[in-house]
Design an enzyme around this catalytic site. Sequence first.
Site, mmCIF file in Angstrom:
data_model
loop_
_atom_site.group_PDB
_atom_site.id
_atom_site.type_symbol
_atom_site.label_atom_id
_atom_site.label_comp_id
_atom_site.label_asym_id
_atom_site.label_seq_id
_atom_site.Cartn_x
_atom_site.Cartn_y
_atom_site.Cartn_z
ATOM 1 N N ASN A 152 0.843 -1.193 0.000
ATOM 2 C CA ASN A 152 0.000 0.000 0.000
ATOM 3 C C ASN A 152 0.875 1.238 0.000
ATOM 4 O O ASN A 152 2.055 1.198 0.232
ATOM 5 C CB ASN A 152 -0.957 0.000 1.195
ATOM 6 N N ASP A 200 -1.920 1.774 5.659
ATOM 7 C CA ASP A 200 -2.596 1.628 4.369
ATOM 8 C C ASP A 200 -2.184 2.783 3.458
ATOM 9 O O ASP A 200 -0.998 2.998 3.257
ATOM 10 C CB ASP A 200 -4.110 1.549 4.594
#
Length: 290
Positions: A152, A200
């Site tokens: 990510n 993330d």
Amino acid sequence: MTEQSTLEPLWTDRLELGEGIRQVAGRIVLTDILAGRLLAAPGDPSGALEVLAELPEPLGAVAPVAGRDGHWIAAAGTGVALLGPDGGTEWLARPVEGGEVRRRMNDGTADPQGRFWAGSMAYDAVPNAGALFRVDHDGSVHRVLEGITVPNGPAFTADGTALYLADSARGVIRRYPVDPESGELGAPEVFVTVGEGSPDGMAVDADGALWCAVWGAGAVHRYLPDGSLDRVLAVPASQPAGVCLGGDDGRCLYVTSARTGLASPGPLDGAVFTARVGTPGLAVAAYQPR
């Protein structure tokens, strides 16, 4: 500059897996990955997101194509494609198609030199099944990293000499030196290990600090360039997934979230949120084809 200590929801949509958020030509765009939709902010903050494109497969992230209004390069399905304003799709490559493990593309971004970078992952997050790809100016697609589980980010410093990449399943963000001319990566260092939740989506601001959505922890973290934690913003959703800095002055923080995987989603799970912050973000880079 007045900062907000809380994030407020925007728009009426509740996304399955909102990610890939960025500001392009003054407008916020983002993806609903599993629904294959590219979305844009409406003029009315109480309205619904506008659908710019819809694919029959997952759509992880996009970057604008320089000099081509309404065109995008996209991490989608099992590869990388060019999307046109008329809905046309031109595939550059499908590097994760086939094999024993079913995989898809995930997050991605362009670097300041105009290349596009995107990660891939297994649908069921098989360890080490993910990879990172670089798309050069000639449209060629190169596998540059392997052995990642859920990549990510990625996010670049303003000069493009460093790349931040999260391996979400391992809770680690690594920083890689980048040769800005060739795009070759050097040996990484661990930038930070997140104790609770998973790192993330990420974005770098004008001070070189890294903003990171922390999936599963209902929070956004800001890390200084030395890796120290500068601040934590609580998100009223359990799965924050993507971040960007935009608005007229670059000082609006936007955060996406997800409903997928939740047995009992709350009313704000899947929403997009915003807050004012003190440091502006960097301009979004475009993919520059030769």
